[in-house]
Design a protein around this motif. Structure first.
Motif, PDB file in Angstrom:
ATOM      1  N   PRO A 144      43.462  39.122   4.565  1.00 59.60           N
ATOM      2  CA  PRO A 144      42.629  37.912   4.625  1.00 59.60           C
ATOM      3  C   PRO A 144      43.409  36.608   4.584  1.00 59.60           C
ATOM      4  O   PRO A 144      43.057  35.656   5.290  1.00 59.60           O
ATOM      5  N   SER A 145      44.436  36.536   3.776  1.00 61.78           N
ATOM      6  CA  SER A 145      45.136  35.269   3.580  1.00 61.78           C
ATOM      7  C   SER A 145      45.901  34.801   4.800  1.00 61.78           C
ATOM      8  O   SER A 145      46.218  33.620   4.929  1.00 61.78           O
ATOM      9  N   ARG A 148      46.463  38.552   9.559  1.00 59.29           N
ATOM     10  CA  ARG A 148      47.232  39.633  10.198  1.00 59.29           C
ATOM     11  C   ARG A 148      46.396  40.904  10.266  1.00 59.29           C
ATOM     12  O   ARG A 148      45.857  41.355   9.266  1.00 59.29           O
ATOM     13  N   VAL A 149      46.311  41.475  11.462  1.00 55.41           N
ATOM     14  CA  VAL A 149      45.563  42.717  11.657  1.00 55.41           C
ATOM     15  C   VAL A 149      46.477  43.884  11.316  1.00 55.41           C
ATOM     16  O   VAL A 149      47.487  44.116  11.981  1.00 55.41           O
ATOM     17  N   LEU A 150      46.122  44.630  10.269  1.00 56.17           N
ATOM     18  CA  LEU A 150      46.960  45.723   9.785  1.00 56.17           C
ATOM     19  C   LEU A 150      46.608  47.056  10.444  1.00 56.17           C
ATOM     20  O   LEU A 150      47.433  47.963  10.489  1.00 56.17           O
ATOM     21  N   GLY A 388      33.742  44.481   4.136  1.00 54.58           N
ATOM     22  CA  GLY A 388      34.049  44.041   2.775  1.00 54.58           C
ATOM     23  C   GLY A 388      35.514  43.732   2.569  1.00 54.58           C
ATOM     24  O   GLY A 388      36.313  43.753   3.513  1.00 54.58           O
ATOM     25  N   PHE A 389      35.870  43.442   1.311  1.00 58.57           N
ATOM     26  CA  PHE A 389      37.278  43.169   0.979  1.00 58.57           C
ATOM     27  C   PHE A 389      37.563  43.610  -0.445  1.00 58.57           C
ATOM     28  O   PHE A 389      36.648  43.877  -1.242  1.00 58.57           O
ATOM     29  N   ALA A 390      38.853  43.673  -0.787  1.00 55.24           N
ATOM     30  CA  ALA A 390      39.279  44.072  -2.131  1.00 55.24           C
ATOM     31  C   ALA A 390      40.711  43.611  -2.360  1.00 55.24           C
ATOM     32  O   ALA A 390      41.492  43.472  -1.403  1.00 55.24           O
ATOM     33  N   PRO A 391      41.062  43.405  -3.644  1.00 56.36           N
ATOM     34  CA  PRO A 391      40.169  43.253  -4.788  1.00 56.36           C
ATOM     35  C   PRO A 391      39.462  41.890  -4.745  1.00 56.36           C
ATOM     36  O   PRO A 391      39.973  40.950  -4.129  1.00 56.36           O
ATOM     37  N   PRO A 395      42.209  39.110  -3.217  1.00 55.97           N
ATOM     38  CA  PRO A 395      41.976  39.849  -1.967  1.00 55.97           C
ATOM     39  C   PRO A 395      43.265  40.161  -1.208  1.00 55.97           C
ATOM     40  O   PRO A 395      44.060  39.276  -0.906  1.00 55.97           O
ATOM     41  N   LYS A 396      43.420  41.428  -0.896  1.00 57.71           N
ATOM     42  CA  LYS A 396      44.590  41.881  -0.138  1.00 57.71           C
ATOM     43  C   LYS A 396      44.213  42.494   1.203  1.00 57.71           C
ATOM     44  O   LYS A 396      45.005  42.451   2.143  1.00 57.71           O
ATOM     45  N   VAL A 397      43.041  43.103   1.278  1.00 60.25           N
ATOM     46  CA  VAL A 397      42.593  43.692   2.540  1.00 60.25           C
ATOM     47  C   VAL A 397      41.122  43.365   2.752  1.00 60.25           C
ATOM     48  O   VAL A 397      40.329  43.328   1.807  1.00 60.25           O
TER      49      VAL A 397
END
Length: 476
Positions: A144-145, A148-150, A388-391, A395-397
């Motif tokens: 998110p930050s 970048r598409v992982l 969604g996202f986490a954490p 947020p990392k992903v």
């Protein structure tokens, strides 16, 4: 890039390319601009129906308030029936190879260009989709930050060889659109704690259900309504607190009816917001409207809440040392973004995704999100979503998963989305997650939510084998 005039050609191009399968020059072979950006640099055509982009204020007309093409009817003209494969020249991931450092790279004018894709995560998610033989499925993982598409994995048993599913907006957004409605309601002054009473509406809405009644035996806060995907509450609140203009502006800020800047041709996510029909307007706010979403766009929706209300364009090529900082746009206030994350948290803690995310050994610390389900009747297609996202606090992903199932199915999107989160976080270096949440004790059966979106038979971690199929459901 700020537009000063309408450019429908640039909006229509990605949708046109993907639906008809045109074979245009790859962006890598012509420079760094996308196909649409190249068209923009050459000059576009003005159109009175779509005005140029502004800063989102009422001083001008925001790009995205008017769909660039007629929005198809979900019931009469499902876009998935016109699905075409991404041309090979535009299929960046299919052309990627591993270099000596283990990165995925594609050839460019000045040498190999590394992708942001994590090869291991990409392989894991592609393997899941293939193993469970999904008719159509795609999952996207984004940082998110940075945007970048992982991972951008996809598979189709129904049409083997089909490519481009992750960037197609042929899937009804269903209750994922409640994220947009929820943000608009928060901006209108509705708080996560505000309660609304209702009855019925689990699978269908009627005008009568939107009227307060002595039969309204249940009351949910806005957070609980998001978590449990309470259709009647969202329809009531849309009707009472929002105008078509407000919902259109919210959708436009979340990039509906607008082109996404991305090296792979990407459909415009179309959203029709009715103005004249009050009931259809309320239905749209609840997730029953003619609104379509690509998985890539779904992950970016989650990223807005994760980033404190900041929109970042997706990134597929690792930036070079001389790259300019990525443009970021504040589309929600930090306060609204924080409250939106609170709404999404309820989906995982006490809502439709609760059981999936509480499986022992499969839990995701601080996960938040939104589920969505709708079905076409003839022929039957069950669309399921998880975004969604986490954490939540670090947020990392951010993820988006969509699966289109037949009456007999093996996995659905909530399970897939959880796995994408879990595997994505597992790829982080040690210490990247601060103070991971501890496992909570198992619940007693009477504490479990009665509004789960998925039948309980699918809720035991990974399905034991593809033969363990289940019947599909049809609610948003």
């Amino acid at each position: 890039m700020t537009l000063s005039r309408a450019l429908p050609a640039t909006l229509l191009l990605p949708l046109f390319l993907l639906l008809v399968g045109a074979d245009d020059t790859s962006p890598l072979e012509g420079g760094t601009e996308s196909v649409a950006e190249a068209a923009l640099l050459e000059g576009g055509l003005a159109d009175a129906g779509v005005a140029g982009a502004t800063d989102g204020s009422d001083a001008g007309v925001m790009l995205g308030l008017v769909p660039p093409v007629p929005v198809p009817s979900r019931e009469e003209d499902p876009p998935i029936t016109r699905l075409r494969s991404l041309p090979a020249k535009q299929d960046v991931l299919a052309r990627a190879k591993k270099d000596a450092q283990g990165r995925l790279v594609v050839p460019g004018p000045q040498g190999d260009v590394p992708l942001t894709i994590d090869p291991v995560l990409q392989s894991q998610l592609t393997g899941i989709l293939s193993q469970y033989r999904v008719p159509y499925g795609a999952v996207v993982v984004v940082e998110p930050s940075t945007g970048r598409v992982l991972a951008m994995a996809e598979h189709s048993r129904a049409q083997p060889g089909m490519r481009g599913l992750a960037t197609r907006a042929v899937y009804p957004a269903a209750s994922i659109f409640k994220i947009v409605t929820g943000a608009a309601l928060l901006e209108a002054g509705v708080t996560p704690e505000n309660e609304t009473c209702f009855h019925g509406g689990k699978r269908r809405l009627s005008e009568k259900l939107l009227q307060d009644s002595a039969r309204d035996g249940q009351c949910h806060s806005l957070a609980e309504a998001m978590g449990k995907s309470a259709n009647v509450i969202f329809a009531k609140l849309t009707q009472r607190h929002l105008s078509p203009k407000a919902l259109k502006h919210a959708a436009a800020r979340f990039r509906f009816n607008r082109e996404l800047s991305f090296p792979v041709p990407t459909d415009v996510s179309l959203a029709a917001v009715p103005e004249e029909d009050e009931f259809r307007f309320a239905q749209t706010g609840a997730g029953f409207g003619d609104v379509y979403l690509s998985p890539l766009h779904g992950a970016l929706l989650a990223s807005v809440a994760a980033n404190g209300g900041v929109w970042r364009d997706p990134v597929l090529f690792e930036p070079g040392a001389d790259a300019q900082p990525q443009t970021a746009e504040q589309v929600l206030s930090p306060e609204v973004a924080r409250d939106l994350a609170t709404l999404l948290e309820a989906t995982v803690t006490k809502g439709t995704a609760r059981r999936i995310f509480r499986e022992r050994g499969m839990r995701v610390p601080g996960a938040v999100g939104k589920t969505g389900t709708l079905a076409d009747r003839s022929p039957f297609r069950d669309y399921s979503w998880f975004v969604g996202f986490a954490p939540k606090d670090n947020p990392k992903v951010a993820v988006a998963a969509v699966i289109v199932n037949e009456p007999i199915w093996h996995i659905r999107a909530t399970w897939l989305g959880r796995e994408a989160m879990r595997l994505g976080l597992a790829r982080l270096p040690p210490g990247a997650l601060e103070a991971p949440a501890k496992d909570e004790p198992a619940e007693s059966p009477e504490e479990e939510s009665a509004d789960e979106e998925l039948p309980s038979d699918e809720m035991a971690g990974a399905p034991a084998a593809p033969a363990a199929s289940q019947s599909a459901m049809t609610r948003p």
